[in-house]
Design an enzyme around this catalytic site. Structure first.
Site, PDB file in Angstrom:
ATOM      1  N   GLU A 563       0.830  -1.215   0.000  1.00  0.00           N
ATOM      2  CA  GLU A 563       0.000   0.000   0.000  1.00  0.00           C
ATOM      3  C   GLU A 563       0.860   1.259   0.000  1.00  0.00           C
ATOM      4  OE1 GLU A 563      -2.865  -0.367  -0.834  1.00  0.00           O
ATOM      5  OE2 GLU A 563      -3.298  -2.424  -0.257  1.00  0.00           O
ATOM      6  N   ASP A 627       3.590  -4.707  -5.609  1.00  0.00           N
ATOM      7  CA  ASP A 627       3.931  -6.056  -5.113  1.00  0.00           C
ATOM      8  C   ASP A 627       5.440  -6.205  -4.936  1.00  0.00           C
ATOM      9  OD1 ASP A 627       1.362  -7.018  -4.930  1.00  0.00           O
ATOM     10  OD2 ASP A 627       1.359  -7.990  -6.899  1.00  0.00           O
TER      11      ASP A 627
HETATM   12 ZN   LIG Z   1      -2.707  -2.592  -4.635  1.00  0.00          ZN
END
Ligand SMILES: [Zn+2]
Length: 728
Positions: A563, A627
């Site tokens: 995030e 990621d």
């Molecule tokens: Zn995301």
């Protein structure tokens, strides 16, 4: 009901997105729609050795409920989930999750199944208990207002006898309004009226933060009006897409038949609906085009908006939705509105009646009688996602309650299920991850000093929300009773739309949440510059107070890092620390960022989860960047934690070092299986890559991973040095 579009740009950690064809991504709970990741190796047949066991016949209104099998209190990293016949250097996803994949069947009511879903099931059980208890306290005058609302909403949804007996009767007034339309002015007013009920007909309108003045909320117009998941479903010319369009026309015709139209008429109407929606789809931007926030920022006075659509009167529209001062309006896709104007003027009134009846019934279907519920399931879940069986009623009603009055249900949920220690521990992890990103920015080799200073300022300004809102939504003006379920759902939608419209022209309320507390998900919102973690995700396997640091940094740590990285992905990096869309990058640093993000797009575009279907590297760019950055930052934070804890570094558990357990924990959160139909839908629409690639994609770029498992160069899990990318 369909939720009204939220006009915030949130990025979801997990793969859940059902936002329709309009670009602002709403934030549905992971559970409402679906699912996850592919188990097909690129270019290879499915990995399952044996043919899957026979699946019970597709049944929409399943009678006997089969509970998905979930192990109670498994170890944080379960050796039997692994497949040690696969080497970590060949395919880490299968090495870490292959045992689970081999022995697990996707429950018939799911289109994908994995760690997220197991936790959602657990939360659903908790919410079920809360809702049942609330429903029983109906007669008690001391019942708290949110308990009354939850109890009555749930109670009306469980009252099958009334729902079956009433069929579409509660919608009679709405259907009559549509039938009574006489001219185009009436059509516009009716579209406006339906918007106030959360029905997404023709286009989208709502409030949103001003991207270039993020302290204020303004009006927004966005493309919309489709019944299928994306514009591409209308425009692609391959055989599979043509077949799907035929199935859609059949589905629309069946729904209209259920409304009482003779089969021939319904079939003719369905074709006209497809034609009208196709004209809107052709004028709509693609999902990749929607990723450009500058292109979607076109703030204009009402007179300019009016000039785009000479054939309808916006003053009438605003009057109908009771918006007195629309102010300047951000028209996200001006070309869409120009084209929509022609569609508006050229479509006969009778076709508008058909189109609006369809969108009303499509939005209401899941709260109506079985015939509508089943037909809705047959297309949207069985055909589009491959789901075999509808969820039991209690679960559908619990999910509907969460969507309709999620902060009332959520308030009851956190009281029982969110210990204060979880909040404190999560905050500690977040601070450690922030420190890791700060260290990383300071030492980045590709970014120049002035840009670094701005990046650090942005990081320091990150807002953090954990668990549940400090200020709960006030539902006191919303009436929820034991009357027809669909009317409760419509009033809840209307309440939310009005709440949304009332924000226009006012300063932004920074206490608001875009997800409900039980949601198993998280998000970054660039205009707020904040990261948000609902209570629902702060549980095993993501977050486990009893487990070692390696498990928590590999789980929730990677989620937090993901995030945070969204603040610096291809979209997020275009916003500054105050949430304004403002270019704070030097041209050199921006060019270097683009070169690196392009390499990530290239890497993921090479993956082929289904024969002939590649990941769209442009569409998934932001999530892939997050990621890769997320797991890298979490690893760095773990190193600091290990340094502070003497002896921890040497301690092996089940024969694995802390570093190895970190990567195994990371893979555990992505363990999942997915039906091909669902995978296909997501490859077309989801900005997240399938689960396998959310593990193997990032880790093949990380030397830290290769080192932890002593993986030699030239292995499939180690990208060649000249192709390896790390941005953050
Ligand atoms: Zn995301």
């Amino acid at each position: 009901m369909l939720k009204p579009a939220l006009f915030i740009l949130v990025c979801l950690f997990c793969a859940l997105i059902v936002h329709a064809q309009s670009e602002p991504q709403k934030s549905p709970p992971f559970g409402t729609a679906s699912v996850a990741p592919g188990v097909h190796e690129p270019g290879k047949p499915p990995t399952e050795q044996a043919p899957p066991p026979p699946i019970p016949e597709t049944s929409a209104q399943g009678t006997g409920e089969t509970k998905p099998q979930i192990e109670k209190n498994p170890p944080a990293i379960d050796p039997k989930d692994m497949d040690t016949s696969v080497k970590p250097q060949d395919d880490f996803f299968m090495y870490a999750d292959g045992g689970w994949i081999k022995r697990t069947e996707i429950p018939p009511e799911y289109s994908r199944w994995g760690s997220f879903n197991e936790l959602i099931e657990k939360n659903n059980d908790a919410l079920h208990e809360i809702a049942e208890k609330a429903a029983k306290s109906h007669a008690d005058p001391k019942t708290a207002p949110e308990t009354q609302k939850v109890g009555d909403y749930y109670g009306s949804g469980m009252d099958e006898n009334t729902i079956e007996a009433m069929r579409t009767k509660p919608l009679d007034d709405e259907l009559k309004r549509i039938d009574a339309m006489k001219d185009r002015n009436d059509v516009l007013k009716e579209i406006a009226h339906l918007h106030t009920l959360g029905v997404g007909a023709f286009f989208g309108f709502g409030s949103g933060q001003d991207d270039k003045n993020s302290t204020m909320v303004i009006s927004n117009c966005v493309q919309g009006g489709l019944g299928m998941p994306d514009r591409d479903y209308y425009t692609k010319t391959d055989d599979a897409s043509k077949k799907l369009r035929d199935q859609y026309v059949d589905h629309v015709a069946k729904m209209l038949t259920l409304l009482g139209e003779p089969a021939n008429t319904a079939s003719d109407h369905a074709k006209k609906i497809l034609a009208l929606e196709t004209s809107l789809a052709q004028a709509s931007r693609t999902r990749v085009e929607l990723r450009d926030p500058q292109k979607n920022y076109n703030k204009m006075p009402q007179t300019d908006l009016q000039a785009l659509t000479p054939d309808w009167n916006w003053a009438d529209y605003f009057k109908e939705i009771n918006l007195i001062e629309p102010g300047d309006i951000n028209v996200h896709q001006p070309d869409f509105f120009k084209a929509a104007n022609a569609t508006f003027a050229n479509t006969p009134i009778d076709d508008w009646k058909t189109y609006l009846r369809w969108h009303l019934i499509n939005a209401a279907a899941s709260e109506l009688s079985k015939d509508f519920v089943n037909e809705n399931f047959n297309f949207n879940d069985a055909t589009l996602r491959g789901t075999k069986q509808i969820k039991p009623r209690w679960k559908r009603v619990v999910i509907s309650t969460d969507e309709a009055i999620g902060e009332a249900l959520g308030k009851l949920y956190v009281a029982d299920h969110f210990p204060p220690e979880a909040k404190a521990r999560a905050l500690e992890l977040i601070n450690n991850l922030k420190e890791a990103l700060s260290d990383r920015i300071k030492t980045l080799e590709w970014m120049d000093e002035p840009t670094k200073q701005e990046a650090l300022k942005k990081l320091a300004a990150f807002g953090v929300k954990i668990g549940y809102p400090d200020k709960w939504r006030d539902y006191s003006l919303l009436k929820i009773d034991r009357g027809p379920f669909i009317l409760n759902a419509m009033r809840a939608e209307n309440f939310e739309v009005n709440r949304d419209l009332k924000k226009i022209g006012k300063p932004v309320d920074r206490t608001e949440w875009g997800m409900t507390p039980p949601t198993v998900n998280a998000y970054y919102n660039p205009t707020m510059n904040e990261i948000v973690f609902p209570a629902g995700i702060l549980q095993p396997p993501f977050f486990n107070a009893k487990a070692d640091d390696a498990v928590n940094y590999g789980g929730i740590g990677a989620v937090i890092g993901h995030e945070m990285t969204h603040g610096f992905d291809d979209q997020g990096r275009q916003y500054d620390g105050t949430g304004n869309l403002r270019d704070w990058w030097s041209p050199e640093s921006a060019a270097k960022f683009k070169e690196r993000s392009q390499a990530i797009a290239t890497q993921y575009s090479e993956y082929e989860p289904l024969p002939g279907m590649h990941i769209n590297g442009e569409l998934t760019q932001g999530e892939n960047i997050a990621d890769i950055g997320g797991v890298k930052l979490a690893y760095a934070a773990l190193q600091k934690a290990l340094d502070k804890n003497p002896g921890a570094r040497e301690k092996k558990i089940d024969g694995f070092t802390p570093e190895q357990r970190f990567f195994l924990s990371f893979a555990t959160i992505w363990k999942s299986k997915q039906r091909d139909e669902d995978l296909k839908l997501r490859l077309n629409t989801d900005p997240h890559s399938p689960a396998r690639y959310r593990v193997d994609g990032p880790l093949s770029n990380l030397f830290e991973f290769a080192k932890a498992f002593n993986i030699p160069d030239n292995s499939p899990m180690v990208r060649p040095a000249d192709k390896r990318v790390n941005i953050w």
